[in-house]
Every structure is written in structure tokens, then in C-alpha cells.
Design a protein around this motif. Sequence first.
Motif, PDB file in Angstrom:
ATOM      1  N   GLY A   1      32.431   4.093 -50.350  1.00  0.00           N
ATOM      2  CA  GLY A   1      32.410   3.887 -48.903  1.00  0.00           C
ATOM      3  C   GLY A   1      32.502   5.188 -48.119  1.00  0.00           C
ATOM      4  N   LYS A   2      32.243   6.327 -48.758  1.00  0.00           N
ATOM      5  CA  LYS A   2      32.365   7.618 -48.078  1.00  0.00           C
ATOM      6  C   LYS A   2      31.347   7.812 -46.954  1.00  0.00           C
ATOM      7  CE  LYS A   2      34.310  10.307 -51.881  1.00  0.00           C
ATOM      8  NZ  LYS A   2      34.054  11.442 -52.808  1.00  0.00           N
ATOM      9  N   THR A   3      30.153   7.278 -47.116  1.00  0.00           N
ATOM     10  CA  THR A   3      29.128   7.475 -46.094  1.00  0.00           C
ATOM     11  C   THR A   3      29.488   6.650 -44.862  1.00  0.00           C
ATOM     12  OG1 THR A   3      27.480   7.779 -47.815  1.00  0.00           O
ATOM     13  CG2 THR A   3      26.660   7.394 -45.602  1.00  0.00           C
ATOM     14  N   ASP A   4      29.475   7.301 -43.704  1.00  0.00           N
ATOM     15  CA  ASP A   4      29.930   6.652 -42.478  1.00  0.00           C
ATOM     16  C   ASP A   4      28.813   5.970 -41.695  1.00  0.00           C
ATOM     17  OD1 ASP A   4      28.548   8.846 -41.550  1.00  0.00           O
ATOM     18  OD2 ASP A   4      30.133   9.542 -40.199  1.00  0.00           O
ATOM     19  N   ARG A   5      27.606   5.946 -42.256  1.00  0.00           N
ATOM     20  CA  ARG A   5      26.467   5.333 -41.568  1.00  0.00           C
ATOM     21  C   ARG A   5      25.646   4.501 -42.538  1.00  0.00           C
ATOM     22  NH1 ARG A   5      23.809  10.723 -39.963  1.00  0.00           N
ATOM     23  NH2 ARG A   5      25.085  11.381 -41.706  1.00  0.00           N
TER      24      ARG A   5
ATOM     25  N   ASP B   1      28.997   9.510 -53.769  1.00  0.00           N
ATOM     26  CA  ASP B   1      29.300  10.847 -53.258  1.00  0.00           C
ATOM     27  C   ASP B   1      29.296  10.942 -51.740  1.00  0.00           C
ATOM     28  OD1 ASP B   1      29.390  11.571 -55.945  1.00  0.00           O
ATOM     29  OD2 ASP B   1      27.307  12.271 -55.948  1.00  0.00           O
ATOM     30  N   GLY B   2      28.735   9.948 -51.055  1.00  0.00           N
ATOM     31  CA  GLY B   2      28.724   9.964 -49.595  1.00  0.00           C
ATOM     32  C   GLY B   2      27.634  10.821 -48.977  1.00  0.00           C
ATOM     33  N   VAL B   3      26.538  11.052 -49.708  1.00  0.00           N
ATOM     34  CA  VAL B   3      25.425  11.845 -49.175  1.00  0.00           C
ATOM     35  C   VAL B   3      24.544  10.919 -48.343  1.00  0.00           C
ATOM     36  CG1 VAL B   3      23.396  13.245 -49.741  1.00  0.00           C
ATOM     37  CG2 VAL B   3      25.466  13.395 -51.161  1.00  0.00           C
ATOM     38  N   TYR B   4      24.402  11.249 -47.063  1.00  0.00           N
ATOM     39  CA  TYR B   4      23.549  10.446 -46.192  1.00  0.00           C
ATOM     40  C   TYR B   4      22.080  10.780 -46.477  1.00  0.00           C
ATOM     41  CZ  TYR B   4      21.722   8.057 -42.170  1.00  0.00           C
ATOM     42  OH  TYR B   4      21.023   7.197 -41.364  1.00  0.00           O
ATOM     43  N   PRO B   5      21.221   9.773 -46.688  1.00  0.00           N
ATOM     44  CA  PRO B   5      19.838  10.036 -47.100  1.00  0.00           C
ATOM     45  C   PRO B   5      18.877  10.369 -45.958  1.00  0.00           C
ATOM     46  CG  PRO B   5      20.237   7.696 -47.119  1.00  0.00           C
ATOM     47  CD  PRO B   5      21.553   8.352 -46.768  1.00  0.00           C
ATOM     48  N   ASP B   6      19.225  11.396 -45.178  1.00  0.00           N
ATOM     49  CA  ASP B   6      18.257  11.924 -44.218  1.00  0.00           C
ATOM     50  C   ASP B   6      17.413  12.964 -44.954  1.00  0.00           C
ATOM     51  OD1 ASP B   6      20.017  14.061 -44.486  1.00  0.00           O
ATOM     52  OD2 ASP B   6      20.677  14.028 -42.398  1.00  0.00           O
TER      53      ASP B   6
END
Length: 157
Positions: A32-36, A73-78
Motif C-alpha cells: 500500500g506504499k503507492t499513494d495514487r 515497492d511503491g513505484v508510481y507507474p508514470d
Amino acid sequence: MGVLKLPDTPDNPRVGRHMKAGGEAVGINFTGKTDRSPNTLASHALLVHVLEKYGAKKQNEVNEALFRGYFTDGVYPDVDGLEAIAVGCGLDGNEVKRAVTDESLLSRTQQEVKQNYEKVMGGVPTFFINGHRAFSGAQDPASFHQAFDALLRPGEL
């Protein structure tokens, strides 16, 4: 970009008990690390590009890395996140940036996503039993037992 998620709190965790336990059972750590919540079109376009240029084995490697990057890992996929993940799989960063911003590839990918969504009419995975849509999303074994039991009772599935 993306839709902001509510803060991760004990009363409102980003990863619920069911999902956390299901992931742990198969070695996936949903953090749940990714905030979006992202629009995944660019991620799908990257996977189409990798399949076409490098084949299914490399596509699977990148797909696993994307999954781990976002969910663990919480890496946002932009564009930058996709580039970082793909470079970690041995791809050229500039090539990745070109692919995930290529309007033609994005349009084609969007069309494929739409066609596949219409086929399954819901989440991934979607389970059909005897030609009928039973349920979608990750399920525990009890859900399958319930569906199979319903097959023994005519008219319930």
C-alpha cells in the motif's frame, strides 16, 4: 497524475486483510506504499512494446517488475517510474520513454484493453463456470467451493 488514495491508517488500511493474506499466501507483499491509483494505459503499452520487440519471456519479466514496483515497492507507474522499472530489466530508458508516450501505440493499446474488457465484463481475473460469469478478482478457495457446490443445485449459478 492518478487518483489520490486515502491515507493508510489502522482504521482504513490501503491493503485490506483479505488482499494482504491472499498475497502472503503466494509470496506477494502488498504494502500500500503507492499513494495514487494509476491510469495503467502506459504500463500496458510498455508491455505490448516489450512483447513485440523482445518476446514473451522479457514481457513476463517486465510485467513481474511492474507488479512488484507498484504493489510492493511503491513505484508510481508514470513515465519516469516505468522507465526506472524497465531499465532494471535491461531495457534502454530512452526507448521506454518513446514507447510509453507514442500516441499510436497508446491508441492501439487502448483499443486492445477495451476489447479485452468487453470480453470479460469486469475485473481481472474473471472466472466463468459452465459458461456463466461466476466472479472476478482474487478469490480464496472457499469462493470456488461455493461456486462448485452451486453447480450441484440446479438454477443457483
